[in-house]
Scaffold this active site. Structure first.
Site, PDB file in Angstrom:
ATOM      1  N   GLU A  94    -104.209 -16.636 -26.440  1.00  0.00           N
ATOM      2  CA  GLU A  94    -103.951 -16.742 -27.885  1.00  0.00           C
ATOM      3  C   GLU A  94    -102.698 -17.569 -28.099  1.00  0.00           C
ATOM      4  OE1 GLU A  94    -104.062 -13.058 -30.087  1.00  0.00           O
ATOM      5  OE2 GLU A  94    -102.511 -13.741 -31.483  1.00  0.00           O
ATOM      6  N   GLU A 138     -96.611 -16.722 -37.473  1.00  0.00           N
ATOM      7  CA  GLU A 138     -96.869 -15.375 -37.978  1.00  0.00           C
ATOM      8  C   GLU A 138     -95.658 -14.945 -38.800  1.00  0.00           C
ATOM      9  OE1 GLU A 138     -99.396 -12.469 -35.344  1.00  0.00           O
ATOM     10  OE2 GLU A 138     -97.863 -13.403 -34.085  1.00  0.00           O
TER      11      GLU A 138
END
Length: 253
Positions: free
Chosen positions: A135, A140
């Site tokens: 990932e 974020e």
């Protein structure tokens, strides 16, 4: 083979030259609705296979919470009665690539419990389960921690924990649009915010556990609500809130 051919055709249609790199994908959300030749929707709460989307998230993903308007993608977080709603789109099976630069211009929402993200997953996730598939978290943000951007990598070497990560404090990050970039080569993955380098991931001795990044990945844009990282508390007075994407560009390095 047919999927690969479709991907090659799409990339050839949008290819053009820039000063330094070749632009192979340019999404400016200028259509009346989401271009589903490139983007897929994730819907619901992840059940029965991945309830809470694996993170105890509260939202139900819907198509109605993904809006294309005035040249922007708007992912809307909303609440009705006791239910939370949001949106998630991805390019799995349609736009997948190995190495390159991703550039996204976006405006963040505000509010405790919100968790917008721009990220990527290895395209073999169905058979090589997370975190082994790899990932890449380009951006974020969690509303409970204002003025902070996370850039992270997940893989088998971290056992799914957020070990390969950088927190970058930017006091004005919630104000207006900002550009989030990731450069991915055989040697390293480098993250930038507004053209400033913030984190480099480059293990010296690469292996399948710390470097599952030599295969195709696909793009994901979403806004979760609550969850292990985004919450668990949610401020119900904030809704609705919008995560706005101006453009998504992918370059060949």
């Amino acid at each position: 083979m047919r999927k690969i051919a479709i991907i090659i055709i799409i990339l050839s249609l949008v290819s053009c030259n820039t000063e330094d790199n070749k632009l192979i994908f340019n999404e400016e959300f200028n259509e009346a609705e989401l271009n589903t030749t490139i983007w897929n929707y994730d819907l619901g709460d992840g059940c029965p296979n991945l309830c809470g989307w694996g993170n105890n998230e509260r939202q139900l993903y819907t198509k109605q919470n993904v809006i294309v308007k005035d040249g922007s993608l708007i992912i809307k977080a909303s609440k009705k009665d006791s239910l939370y709603f949001s949106g998630k789109i991805h390019t799995k099976g349609k736009l997948e690539f190995t190495y390159g630069k991703v550039e996204v211009r976006a405006k963040l929402p505000k509010g405790h419990g919100l968790w917008p993200a721009i990220w990527m997953l290895g395209n073999d996730i169905d058979t090589n389960i997370w975190p082994n598939c790899g990932e890449i978290d380009i951006m974020e943000y969690v509303g409970r921690e204002p003025h902070t951007i996370y850039t992270s990598l997940h893989n088998a070497s971290s056992f799914g924990n957020t070990i390969h990560s950088q927190k970058t404090k930017i006091p004005t990050i919630e104000e207006g649009f900002h550009v989030y970039e990731m450069e991915w080569t055989k040697e390293a993955i480098i993250f930038y915010i507004d053209k400033k380098k913030v984190y480099t991931y480059a293990p010296i001795n690469k292996n399948e556990k710390n470097w599952p990044y030599s295969k195709p990945f696909y793009l994901i844009i979403n806004m979760a609500i609550g969850g292990n990282f985004g919450g668990p508390e949610v401020d119900d007075t904030i809704f609705p809130e919008d995560f706005i994407i101006d453009y998504v560009k992918v370059y060949e390095l």
